[in-house]
Structures are given as C-alpha cells and as structure tokens.
Motif scaffolding. Structure first.
Motif, PDB file in Angstrom:
ATOM      1  N   ARG A 153       0.873  -1.047  -0.059  1.00  0.00           N
ATOM      2  CA  ARG A 153      -0.076  -0.073  -0.059  1.00  0.00           C
ATOM      3  C   ARG A 153       0.789   1.207  -0.031  1.00  0.00           C
ATOM      4  O   ARG A 153       1.642   1.370   0.743  1.00  0.00           O
ATOM      5  CB  ARG A 153      -0.808  -0.082   1.460  1.00  0.00           C
ATOM      6  CG  ARG A 153      -2.028   1.109   0.939  1.00  0.00           C
ATOM      7  CD  ARG A 153      -3.051   0.641   2.103  1.00  0.00           C
ATOM      8  NE  ARG A 153      -4.289   1.331   1.970  1.00  0.00           N
ATOM      9  CZ  ARG A 153      -5.718   0.995   2.353  1.00  0.00           C
ATOM     10  NH1 ARG A 153      -5.760   0.102   3.387  1.00  0.00           N
ATOM     11  NH2 ARG A 153      -6.662   1.702   2.169  1.00  0.00           N
ATOM     12  N   TRP A 154       0.384   2.301  -0.783  1.00  0.00           N
ATOM     13  CA  TRP A 154       1.086   3.543  -0.995  1.00  0.00           C
ATOM     14  C   TRP A 154       1.048   4.236   0.540  1.00  0.00           C
ATOM     15  O   TRP A 154      -0.040   4.447   1.133  1.00  0.00           O
ATOM     16  CB  TRP A 154       0.607   4.414  -2.069  1.00  0.00           C
ATOM     17  CG  TRP A 154       1.299   5.666  -2.361  1.00  0.00           C
ATOM     18  CD1 TRP A 154       0.767   6.910  -1.832  1.00  0.00           C
ATOM     19  CD2 TRP A 154       2.567   5.989  -2.853  1.00  0.00           C
ATOM     20  NE1 TRP A 154       1.653   7.759  -2.022  1.00  0.00           N
ATOM     21  CE2 TRP A 154       2.706   7.273  -2.715  1.00  0.00           C
ATOM     22  CE3 TRP A 154       3.579   5.123  -3.319  1.00  0.00           C
ATOM     23  CZ2 TRP A 154       3.733   7.948  -3.132  1.00  0.00           C
ATOM     24  CZ3 TRP A 154       4.737   5.798  -3.714  1.00  0.00           C
ATOM     25  CH2 TRP A 154       4.843   7.245  -3.828  1.00  0.00           C
ATOM     26  N   ILE A 164       1.685  -3.110   4.501  1.00  0.00           N
ATOM     27  CA  ILE A 164       0.772  -2.668   5.530  1.00  0.00           C
ATOM     28  C   ILE A 164      -0.620  -3.147   5.469  1.00  0.00           C
ATOM     29  O   ILE A 164      -1.061  -3.498   4.267  1.00  0.00           O
ATOM     30  CB  ILE A 164       0.818  -0.924   5.960  1.00  0.00           C
ATOM     31  CG1 ILE A 164       0.024  -0.261   4.502  1.00  0.00           C
ATOM     32  CG2 ILE A 164       2.107  -0.614   6.222  1.00  0.00           C
ATOM     33  CD1 ILE A 164      -0.043   1.172   4.905  1.00  0.00           C
ATOM     34  N   PRO A 165      -1.586  -3.242   6.169  1.00  0.00           N
ATOM     35  CA  PRO A 165      -2.916  -3.574   5.758  1.00  0.00           C
ATOM     36  C   PRO A 165      -3.636  -2.944   4.603  1.00  0.00           C
ATOM     37  O   PRO A 165      -3.587  -1.714   4.634  1.00  0.00           O
ATOM     38  CB  PRO A 165      -3.829  -3.045   7.143  1.00  0.00           C
ATOM     39  CG  PRO A 165      -2.674  -3.108   8.211  1.00  0.00           C
ATOM     40  CD  PRO A 165      -1.472  -2.641   7.410  1.00  0.00           C
ATOM     41  N   VAL A 166      -4.175  -3.724   3.738  1.00  0.00           N
ATOM     42  CA  VAL A 166      -4.445  -3.359   2.457  1.00  0.00           C
ATOM     43  C   VAL A 166      -6.093  -2.961   2.505  1.00  0.00           C
ATOM     44  O   VAL A 166      -6.589  -2.689   1.615  1.00  0.00           O
ATOM     45  CB  VAL A 166      -4.173  -4.508   1.200  1.00  0.00           C
ATOM     46  CG1 VAL A 166      -2.711  -4.231   1.211  1.00  0.00           C
ATOM     47  CG2 VAL A 166      -4.844  -5.683   1.689  1.00  0.00           C
ATOM     48  N   ASP A 167      -6.722  -3.388   3.595  1.00  0.00           N
ATOM     49  CA  ASP A 167      -8.138  -3.306   3.490  1.00  0.00           C
ATOM     50  C   ASP A 167      -8.486  -1.729   3.511  1.00  0.00           C
ATOM     51  O   ASP A 167      -7.705  -0.950   3.962  1.00  0.00           O
ATOM     52  CB  ASP A 167      -8.788  -3.612   5.077  1.00  0.00           C
ATOM     53  CG  ASP A 167     -10.367  -3.669   5.174  1.00  0.00           C
ATOM     54  OD1 ASP A 167     -10.877  -2.837   4.504  1.00  0.00           O
ATOM     55  OD2 ASP A 167     -10.879  -4.437   5.954  1.00  0.00           O
ATOM     56  N   PRO A 168      -9.336  -1.610   2.366  1.00  0.00           N
ATOM     57  CA  PRO A 168      -9.647  -0.252   1.999  1.00  0.00           C
ATOM     58  C   PRO A 168     -10.318   0.739   3.134  1.00  0.00           C
ATOM     59  O   PRO A 168     -10.289   1.871   3.116  1.00  0.00           O
ATOM     60  CB  PRO A 168     -10.671  -0.354   0.763  1.00  0.00           C
ATOM     61  CG  PRO A 168     -11.198  -1.620   1.087  1.00  0.00           C
ATOM     62  CD  PRO A 168     -10.323  -2.425   1.503  1.00  0.00           C
ATOM     63  N   PRO A 173      -4.169   5.847   1.827  1.00  0.00           N
ATOM     64  CA  PRO A 173      -4.713   6.002   0.409  1.00  0.00           C
ATOM     65  C   PRO A 173      -5.016   4.879  -0.081  1.00  0.00           C
ATOM     66  O   PRO A 173      -4.636   3.588  -0.014  1.00  0.00           O
ATOM     67  CB  PRO A 173      -3.384   6.728  -0.082  1.00  0.00           C
ATOM     68  CG  PRO A 173      -2.385   7.164   0.880  1.00  0.00           C
ATOM     69  CD  PRO A 173      -2.825   6.348   2.170  1.00  0.00           C
ATOM     70  N   HIS A 174      -6.030   4.859  -0.890  1.00  0.00           N
ATOM     71  CA  HIS A 174      -6.490   3.730  -1.670  1.00  0.00           C
ATOM     72  C   HIS A 174      -5.807   3.424  -3.089  1.00  0.00           C
ATOM     73  O   HIS A 174      -6.322   3.913  -4.076  1.00  0.00           O
ATOM     74  CB  HIS A 174      -8.335   3.785  -2.332  1.00  0.00           C
ATOM     75  CG  HIS A 174      -8.983   4.026  -0.990  1.00  0.00           C
ATOM     76  ND1 HIS A 174      -9.904   5.024  -0.625  1.00  0.00           N
ATOM     77  CD2 HIS A 174      -8.990   3.392   0.144  1.00  0.00           C
ATOM     78  CE1 HIS A 174     -10.395   4.974   0.375  1.00  0.00           C
ATOM     79  NE2 HIS A 174      -9.946   3.939   1.009  1.00  0.00           N
ATOM     80  N   ARG A 175      -4.660   3.198  -2.816  1.00  0.00           N
ATOM     81  CA  ARG A 175      -3.494   2.973  -3.898  1.00  0.00           C
ATOM     82  C   ARG A 175      -2.798   1.712  -3.545  1.00  0.00           C
ATOM     83  O   ARG A 175      -2.089   1.858  -2.561  1.00  0.00           O
ATOM     84  CB  ARG A 175      -2.765   4.376  -3.930  1.00  0.00           C
ATOM     85  CG  ARG A 175      -1.610   4.227  -5.024  1.00  0.00           C
ATOM     86  CD  ARG A 175      -0.882   5.505  -5.101  1.00  0.00           C
ATOM     87  NE  ARG A 175       0.127   5.542  -5.801  1.00  0.00           N
ATOM     88  CZ  ARG A 175       1.272   6.573  -6.091  1.00  0.00           C
ATOM     89  NH1 ARG A 175       0.940   7.680  -5.573  1.00  0.00           N
ATOM     90  NH2 ARG A 175       2.182   6.497  -6.875  1.00  0.00           N
ATOM     91  N   TRP A 176      -2.434   1.028  -4.412  1.00  0.00           N
ATOM     92  CA  TRP A 176      -1.884  -0.475  -3.985  1.00  0.00           C
ATOM     93  C   TRP A 176      -0.878  -0.776  -5.391  1.00  0.00           C
ATOM     94  O   TRP A 176      -1.281  -0.538  -6.378  1.00  0.00           O
ATOM     95  CB  TRP A 176      -2.887  -1.498  -3.822  1.00  0.00           C
ATOM     96  CG  TRP A 176      -4.205  -1.194  -2.771  1.00  0.00           C
ATOM     97  CD1 TRP A 176      -3.724  -1.434  -1.396  1.00  0.00           C
ATOM     98  CD2 TRP A 176      -5.218  -0.699  -2.821  1.00  0.00           C
ATOM     99  NE1 TRP A 176      -4.639  -1.101  -0.821  1.00  0.00           N
ATOM    100  CE2 TRP A 176      -5.839  -0.642  -1.449  1.00  0.00           C
ATOM    101  CE3 TRP A 176      -5.927  -0.165  -3.967  1.00  0.00           C
ATOM    102  CZ2 TRP A 176      -7.148  -0.255  -1.006  1.00  0.00           C
ATOM    103  CZ3 TRP A 176      -7.266   0.159  -3.540  1.00  0.00           C
ATOM    104  CH2 TRP A 176      -7.609   0.325  -2.288  1.00  0.00           C
TER     105      TRP A 176
END
Length: 248
Positions: A153-154, A164-168, A173-176
């Motif tokens: 994740r950005w 880090i946790p990718v759960d939106p 930020p919503h950038r992966w």
C-alpha cells in the motif's frame, strides 16, 4: 535530495533505461556499485527520493551522468500529451496496466475512472497505473482480492509502497501495487454511471468524459490542455533530466 514523485519517476525511468540498454539486471548494477539491490529497485521505481551522490554513483557505473535543466511548468505534461497523440489507442494501452488488471480482476464490481477512463475513450492523456471506482459494500472482497495479489500500500509520508493492511477501510490512501498492476481506487457507495467502450473484442466500462471533467479536476486540466491544441505543437526545450556519456 528528496525528489518529488514526478522528478523521482523521471530519474528512475532514465536509470532503468540505461541499465537495460547494457543488458544488466538490478542485481548486476547493485554488485557493480556496492549498493543494495532493494535500493536500486526503489530508485528505479521513483517512489522514494534518492540522494544526489547515490544517483550519480549509479549512473557513473553505467558510464553515464545526469544533465539537469529547467523548463516551463507543466511542459513535461504537454510533451507527454503530444507523444501520446501520435500513437493509436492500442499502442497507448501497452504502456498501462489495464490489460494486466483485466486478466486478474475477479469477483469485484468496478468501473474504469480518472485518466484511465479518459485514455480508453481516446484522450491522449498520461494515465499511470489503473484508476477504478470500487464499492464500499465490497470492501471485504476487495481486501481478500488485494491480499491474494500480494498487494502493498502507498504511504504518502514515505513516498513509497509498504506492506501494511490493504483493507480499503483502513485510513490510508486507496492506492496499491499488486501483481495486477498499480491500482488507484475511488471508493463509492454506488458505482458511477458508465458507458461501454470497445477496442477490438475487449469491452471496458468507463466513466464518460463529460462526467470525468466534473468529478476529477486533474483529468479536467489534462483534457483542457489537449483541447486547447497545445499537444499538437512541437514542444521546445530539453527534457528536464537526461542521461549523457560521462566525461572526465
């Protein structure tokens, strides 16, 4: 120097270009300079600022050095638009992660958004990564999908991707970065109205240009620059950062 994302990206692009011209891997360059391969990868990705001595050392190992110049603000954007305008849509898409994303996406509702949607509708605008609109109601599914695609994740603070946790729903930020490409998401309660754009046998649900111009100021500015005709004119001036043979 702590580089901006754009400037860091240009340095990284040039370094990768010079390395590949010499048929060297990142590991080869790391061995030649005594610099960790992970550091070489970060410089090439443009996601982290690099000190000038480090950048010079990497280029010197390739027999090159950087030349720094200045140009009008946003001249680089006009140059990119001009270059894209000379290419067909299928050719432009080769420089994006759109098809990679389509091959991997499964079980998630989405609509192509932002500069990706503009590019798919024929606008010659720079479209790094894949911009999509996603549903908050599918957050669990999205989180599982990202985890299965080894997402990182950005982080704006460090200007790089981190594990880090990718759960939106997490406050990041919503950038992966994933094996399906670099994804920029706009999370929505309802997906925006879309139209179907077809290229060959491929279909793409996209936010219409008129809606993009209202919802995304960044895309609106790019479309205005294109419509103003600036993209059709030769752009004077040297590229801000270029590589040239090292001297001395």
């Amino acid at each position: 120097m702590e580089s901006s994302t754009r400037l860091g990206g240009e340095v990284g692009r040039l370094l990768r270009q010079e390395r590949e011209l010499r048929r060297l891997t990142q590991r080869d360059l790391a061995t030649a300079t005594g610099i960790a391969q992970t550091t070489v990868a970060r410089v090439e990705s443009g996601h982290r600022g690099a000190a000038l001595p480090l950048v010079e050392r990497l280029f010197a190992a390739l027999g090159r050095q950087l030349v720094v110049g200045v140009e009008d603000l946003d001249e680089d954007v006009d140059r990119q638009i001009a270059q894209l305008a000379d290419r067909g849509i299928d050719d432009r898409l080769l420089d994006t992660d759109v098809e990679r994303f389509r091959r991997h996406v499964d079980g998630i509702s989405y609509v192509f958004d932002g500069p990706t949607a503009a590019l798919l509708q024929g606008a010659p605008v720079p479209a790094p990564g894949v911009h999509v609109a996603l549903l908050w109601s599918e957050a669990d599914t999205i989180s599982e999908w990202l985890t299965g695609r080894y997402a990182s994740r950005w982080m704006d603070r460090w200007q790089e991707y981190r594990h880090i946790p990718v759960d939106p729903r997490e406050p990041y930020p919503h950038r992966w970065q994933t094996i399906a490409g670099e994804i920029h998401a706009r999370m929505c309660d309802e997906l925006p109205e879309s139209i179907d754009v077809r290229h060959g046998e491929r279909h793409y649900p996209v936010v219409p240009l008129a809606e993009l111009a209202i919802a995304d100021p960044g895309v609106a500015r790019l479309l205005d620059r294109h419509r103003a005709g600036r993209s059709g004119q030769p752009v004077a001036g040297e590229r801000r950062l270029t590589g040239q043979p090292a001297t001395g």
